[in-house]
Design an enzyme around this catalytic site. Structure first.
Site, short mmCIF file in Angstrom:
data_model
loop_
_atom_site.label_atom_id
_atom_site.label_comp_id
_atom_site.label_asym_id
_atom_site.label_seq_id
_atom_site.Cartn_x
_atom_site.Cartn_y
_atom_site.Cartn_z
N ASP A 21 0.01 -0.53 -4.60
CA ASP A 21 -1.69 0.26 -4.75
C ASP A 21 -1.62 1.47 -4.08
OD1 ASP A 21 -4.33 0.82 -4.81
OD2 ASP A 21 -4.82 -1.08 -3.58
N ASP B 186 -9.22 -0.23 -9.87
CA ASP B 186 -9.82 -1.07 -8.71
C ASP B 186 -11.07 -0.25 -8.48
OD1 ASP B 186 -10.75 -2.44 -6.51
OD2 ASP B 186 -8.96 -1.84 -5.20
N LYS C 162 -13.19 -7.92 -7.69
CA LYS C 162 -13.66 -8.19 -6.00
C LYS C 162 -15.08 -8.73 -5.94
CE LYS C 162 -10.51 -4.82 -4.28
NZ LYS C 162 -10.44 -3.51 -3.64
N GLU D 65 -1.35 0.16 -8.98
CA GLU D 65 -3.17 0.11 -8.83
C GLU D 65 -3.14 1.56 -8.46
OE1 GLU D 65 -4.89 -3.46 -7.34
OE2 GLU D 65 -6.00 -1.99 -5.98
N GLN E 8 -11.30 -7.01 -0.75
CA GLN E 8 -12.25 -5.90 0.11
C GLN E 8 -11.88 -5.98 1.33
OE1 GLN E 8 -14.00 -3.73 -2.63
NE2 GLN E 8 -13.28 -2.59 -0.83
N LYS F 255 0.83 -1.25 0.10
CA LYS F 255 -0.16 0.07 0.08
C LYS F 255 0.91 1.32 0.07
CE LYS F 255 -4.36 -1.51 0.28
NZ LYS F 255 -5.18 -1.16 -0.69
MG LIG Z 1 -6.87 -1.49 -4.55
#
Ligand SMILES: [Mg+2]
Length: 370
Positions: free
Chosen positions: A194, A245, A269, A220, A297, A165
């Site tokens: 991401d 996403d 997802k 992402e 998620q 992240k």
């Molecule tokens: Mg994402």
């Protein structure tokens, strides 16, 4: 076959604390305050699925999911047959939004169908592989903490794919983390990032340039898709597939983002598109010729089970590791037989339907409505 008329749709809000909070650019999670959905048929079958409220992404809350199912979606489904999935879609689409509530209902209905046919849903969807390779998501933290967590995932679960992240200010905080991971593990791990829209286009371009030697495989949502021209400018310069996403959660949005050159890959997802709509997204991505990745998620075990059932069922979703490990950070869960990740893989549970058995004592302990 038993009578598949849907007789009752039940929602059970529950809350299970995380062992440690998960931080990312668009929000944080401390407690899994999810909603369990149960669909009962006249013939006595019960299908289950889980809806995770993500207000910072979809605007849903635990209370809003309970309310929309009780007031609108349950009355729309009761009296229809479990096999009437196009009718379900038509009726639920009269209400805009509420993606995780709709997705959970769809997957609970598939659970019923699988049980009625005495077949795993995984096989009904395509049955491609028996398991998926797992990717683990690393939330914001100091480089040494993230390296230690990656090390633990390698040792305990054999996981060697990590989604990092990013999206912090300044972006150099994140570059340092990715560099520390690459230096610690060399070429033995796959790394991708991401941003959850935390950076601007120029931040993102500078960060990608500084990480050019780190062998990232995907990027992402580094900046917001709503920065339309900035996003297009960035995607043109991105050396790896740029994954949409949260900006591409429906077939129409996927079409718009891909044809608008705002993304070159798609995250699927099941938490937001269930099985039926996820297949539409997947087939669309295949038709457009873009790669897909099974996203997370921040699902609990019920949600993760649904992701692996879908992801392993199709060839295109099996190519990359699926993001299937966030449940490991929860202090407990609802399944009677907990999911386990070993040798970097999560197996599709055997058994008809979703192959899911709930621990009713745990549900009684964590439910918020009793
Ligand atoms: Mg994402």
């Amino acid at each position: 076959m038993s009578d598949l008329t849907i007789e009752q749709v039940e929602v059970v809000p529950f809350a299970i604390p995380y062992r440690k909070p998960l931080h990312f650019a668009s929000g944080e999670v401390r407690t899994a305050d999810h909603v369990l959905v149960r669909v009962r048929t006249a013939g006595g079958l019960v299908g289950h699925a889980e809806a995770p409220p993500r207000p910072y992404t979809y605007g849903e809350t635990q209370a809003s999911i309970v309310a929309v199912v009780e007031q609108l979606f349950a009355p729309a489904l009761v009296g229809t047959g479990a096999l009437d999935r196009e009718e379900h879609r038509a009726r639920l689409s009269r209400t805009v939004g509420n993606p995780t509530a709709k997705a959970a209902l769809d997957m609970a209905v598939w659970d019923v169908i699988g049980q009625a046919l005495d077949q795993p849903v995984h096989r009904l969807l395509g049955g491609y592989a028996a398991s998926m390779r797992v990717s683990h998501m690393l939330g914001f933290d100091r480089p040494e903490v993230m390296v230690a967590e990656a090390q633990r995932m390698i040792e305990e679960h054999g996981v060697r794919t990590f989604k990092v992240k990013v999206g912090q200010q300044p972006y150099t905080l994140d570059v340092a983390v990715v560099r520390a991971l690459r230096e610690a593990f060399g070429d033995t791990v796959e790394l991708y990032v991401d941003g959850n829209r935390g950076w601007t286009a120029s931040d993102s371009a500078r960060a990608l340039a500084e990480m050019a030697d780190l062998g990232l495989t995907l990027a992402e949502e580094l900046n917001p898709a709503d920065d339309v021209l900035g996003r297009r400018w960035l995607v043109e310069r991105c050396p790896v597939p740029f994954v949409a996403d949260e900006s591409a959660t429906t077939p129409a949005e996927v079409t718009r983002e891909i044809l608008g050159r705002s993304a070159t890959a798609i995250s699927i997802k099941t938490a937001r598109t269930g099985f039926s709509e996820s297949q539409r997204v997947l087939h669309l991505a295949e038709g457009l010729g873009v790669e897909v990745v099974m996203g997370n998620q921040i699902d609990g075990q019920v949600g993760t089970l649904c992701s692996v059932v879908f992801g392993a069922a199709h060839r295109a979703t099996s190519r990359r590791a699926g993001e299937l490990s966030n449940f490991l950070d929860m202090s407990d869960d609802l399944l009677a037989e907990p999911l386990t990740i070993s040798d970097g893989e999560l197996a599709v549970p055997a058994g008809p339907g979703l192959g899911l058995r709930l621990d009713e004592d745990k549900l009684a302990r964590y439910r918020q409505d009793a």
